[in-house]
Scaffold this motif. Structure first.
Motif, mmCIF file in Angstrom:
data_model
loop_
_atom_site.group_PDB
_atom_site.id
_atom_site.type_symbol
_atom_site.label_atom_id
_atom_site.label_comp_id
_atom_site.label_asym_id
_atom_site.label_seq_id
_atom_site.Cartn_x
_atom_site.Cartn_y
_atom_site.Cartn_z
ATOM 1 N N LYS A 1 8.157 -3.185 3.845
ATOM 2 C CA LYS A 1 8.800 -2.307 4.821
ATOM 3 C C LYS A 1 7.764 -1.980 5.881
ATOM 4 C CE LYS A 1 10.864 2.221 5.386
ATOM 5 N NZ LYS A 1 11.188 3.499 4.741
ATOM 6 N N TYR A 2 8.179 -2.102 7.142
ATOM 7 C CA TYR A 2 7.263 -1.822 8.244
ATOM 8 C C TYR A 2 7.997 -1.014 9.303
ATOM 9 C CZ TYR A 2 3.869 -2.636 11.974
ATOM 10 O OH TYR A 2 2.948 -2.474 12.979
ATOM 11 N N ASP A 3 7.479 0.193 9.603
ATOM 12 C CA ASP A 3 8.132 1.068 10.570
ATOM 13 C C ASP A 3 7.387 1.137 11.906
ATOM 14 O OD1 ASP A 3 5.940 2.639 10.036
ATOM 15 O OD2 ASP A 3 7.075 4.286 9.139
ATOM 16 N N TYR A 4 6.461 0.232 12.104
ATOM 17 C CA TYR A 4 5.702 0.114 13.360
ATOM 18 C C TYR A 4 4.714 1.254 13.613
ATOM 19 C CZ TYR A 4 9.170 -3.466 14.198
ATOM 20 O OH TYR A 4 9.973 -4.573 14.074
ATOM 21 N N THR A 5 4.465 2.085 12.609
ATOM 22 C CA THR A 5 3.482 3.146 12.803
ATOM 23 C C THR A 5 2.295 2.973 11.871
ATOM 24 O OG1 THR A 5 4.682 4.621 11.297
ATOM 25 C CG2 THR A 5 5.173 4.820 13.646
ATOM 26 N N LEU A 6 2.557 2.877 10.594
ATOM 27 C CA LEU A 6 1.499 2.700 9.605
ATOM 28 C C LEU A 6 1.501 1.255 9.118
ATOM 29 C CD1 LEU A 6 2.190 5.960 7.576
ATOM 30 C CD2 LEU A 6 0.466 5.634 9.355
ATOM 31 N N ALA A 7 0.645 0.964 8.184
ATOM 32 C CA ALA A 7 0.606 -0.380 7.601
ATOM 33 C C ALA A 7 1.894 -0.627 6.806
ATOM 34 C CB ALA A 7 -0.604 -0.510 6.679
ATOM 35 N N PRO A 8 2.313 -1.892 6.708
ATOM 36 C CA PRO A 8 3.487 -2.212 5.892
ATOM 37 C C PRO A 8 3.272 -1.759 4.442
ATOM 38 C CG PRO A 8 2.875 -4.087 7.251
ATOM 39 C CD PRO A 8 1.761 -3.079 7.363
ATOM 40 N N LEU B 1 0.216 -9.509 -3.092
ATOM 41 C CA LEU B 1 1.072 -8.351 -2.835
ATOM 42 C C LEU B 1 1.734 -7.817 -4.096
ATOM 43 C CD1 LEU B 1 2.768 -9.513 0.486
ATOM 44 C CD2 LEU B 1 1.038 -7.715 0.226
ATOM 45 N N SER B 2 1.997 -8.689 -5.063
ATOM 46 C CA SER B 2 2.675 -8.250 -6.280
ATOM 47 C C SER B 2 1.787 -7.367 -7.161
ATOM 48 C CB SER B 2 3.201 -9.448 -7.074
ATOM 49 O OG SER B 2 2.141 -10.232 -7.556
ATOM 50 N N THR B 3 0.506 -7.311 -6.876
ATOM 51 C CA THR B 3 -0.385 -6.423 -7.643
ATOM 52 C C THR B 3 -0.308 -4.981 -7.133
ATOM 53 O OG1 THR B 3 -2.315 -6.787 -6.208
ATOM 54 C CG2 THR B 3 -2.011 -8.313 -8.065
ATOM 55 N N LEU B 4 0.322 -4.782 -5.963
ATOM 56 C CA LEU B 4 0.445 -3.444 -5.395
ATOM 57 C C LEU B 4 1.617 -2.701 -6.031
ATOM 58 C CD1 LEU B 4 -0.043 -4.361 -1.632
ATOM 59 C CD2 LEU B 4 -1.780 -3.561 -3.249
ATOM 60 N N GLU B 5 1.567 -1.384 -5.967
ATOM 61 C CA GLU B 5 2.645 -0.548 -6.479
ATOM 62 C C GLU B 5 3.708 -0.368 -5.390
ATOM 63 O OE1 GLU B 5 2.834 0.514 -9.629
ATOM 64 O OE2 GLU B 5 0.945 -0.531 -10.013
ATOM 65 N N LEU B 6 4.932 -0.044 -5.804
ATOM 66 C CA LEU B 6 5.986 0.243 -4.847
ATOM 67 C C LEU B 6 5.558 1.403 -3.966
ATOM 68 C CD1 LEU B 6 9.205 -0.063 -7.028
ATOM 69 C CD2 LEU B 6 8.290 -1.722 -5.408
ATOM 70 N N GLY B 7 5.767 1.268 -2.666
ATOM 71 C CA GLY B 7 5.393 2.308 -1.719
ATOM 72 C C GLY B 7 3.949 2.251 -1.261
ATOM 73 N N GLU C 1 -6.169 -3.638 3.854
ATOM 74 C CA GLU C 1 -6.648 -4.066 5.156
ATOM 75 C C GLU C 1 -6.960 -5.561 5.197
ATOM 76 O OE1 GLU C 1 -10.175 -2.897 8.301
ATOM 77 O OE2 GLU C 1 -9.540 -1.423 6.817
ATOM 78 N N ALA C 2 -7.394 -6.110 4.082
ATOM 79 C CA ALA C 2 -7.735 -7.536 4.016
ATOM 80 C C ALA C 2 -6.520 -8.429 4.291
ATOM 81 C CB ALA C 2 -8.332 -7.865 2.654
ATOM 82 N N LEU C 3 -5.315 -7.898 4.125
ATOM 83 C CA LEU C 3 -4.101 -8.689 4.337
ATOM 84 C C LEU C 3 -3.424 -8.392 5.672
ATOM 85 C CD1 LEU C 3 -2.528 -8.568 0.763
ATOM 86 C CD2 LEU C 3 -3.950 -10.349 1.786
ATOM 87 N N TYR C 4 -3.972 -7.484 6.474
ATOM 88 C CA TYR C 4 -3.360 -7.116 7.751
ATOM 89 C C TYR C 4 -3.075 -8.337 8.624
ATOM 90 C CZ TYR C 4 -4.216 -2.033 7.319
ATOM 91 O OH TYR C 4 -4.211 -0.721 6.949
ATOM 92 N N LEU C 5 -4.062 -9.186 8.822
ATOM 93 C CA LEU C 5 -3.896 -10.319 9.725
ATOM 94 C C LEU C 5 -2.802 -11.266 9.235
ATOM 95 C CD1 LEU C 5 -4.718 -11.804 12.269
ATOM 96 C CD2 LEU C 5 -6.502 -12.950 10.959
#
Length: 85
Positions: free
Chosen positions: A8-15, A50-56, A61-65
């Protein structure tokens, strides 16, 4: 086994991670995305990270690009794709 991660990306914070799953749940995530005209991108390496991350949780930062390139590509396609009447 197939895996899927929805961001989810709202154009303000990181996805952030909106949904994730494997097997049947991964298939369902992809079905819902298709039903809502959300672009699907296949990258097994990115899904694994990405699947290692928790919901929400925000993506690291390493994946931003990598994620920014996918978002930009999706917007480019959407803006050049013929709109349905």
């Amino acid at each position: 086994m197939k895996k899927a991660v929805a961001l989810k990306y709202d154009y303000t914070l990181a996805p952030t991670v909106a949904a994730k799953g494997s097997g049947y749940l991964a298939e369902r995530i992809m079905e819902v995305a298709k039903e809502h005209d959300v672009m699907l991108h296949q990258s097994p390496e990115l899904v694994e990270m990405l699947s290692t991350l928790e919901l929400g949780e925000e993506i690291p930062e390493a994946l931003y690009l990598a994620v920014a390139e996918i978002i930009a590509f999706a917007h480019n396609i959407k803006n050049h794709w013929p709109q349905e009447p």
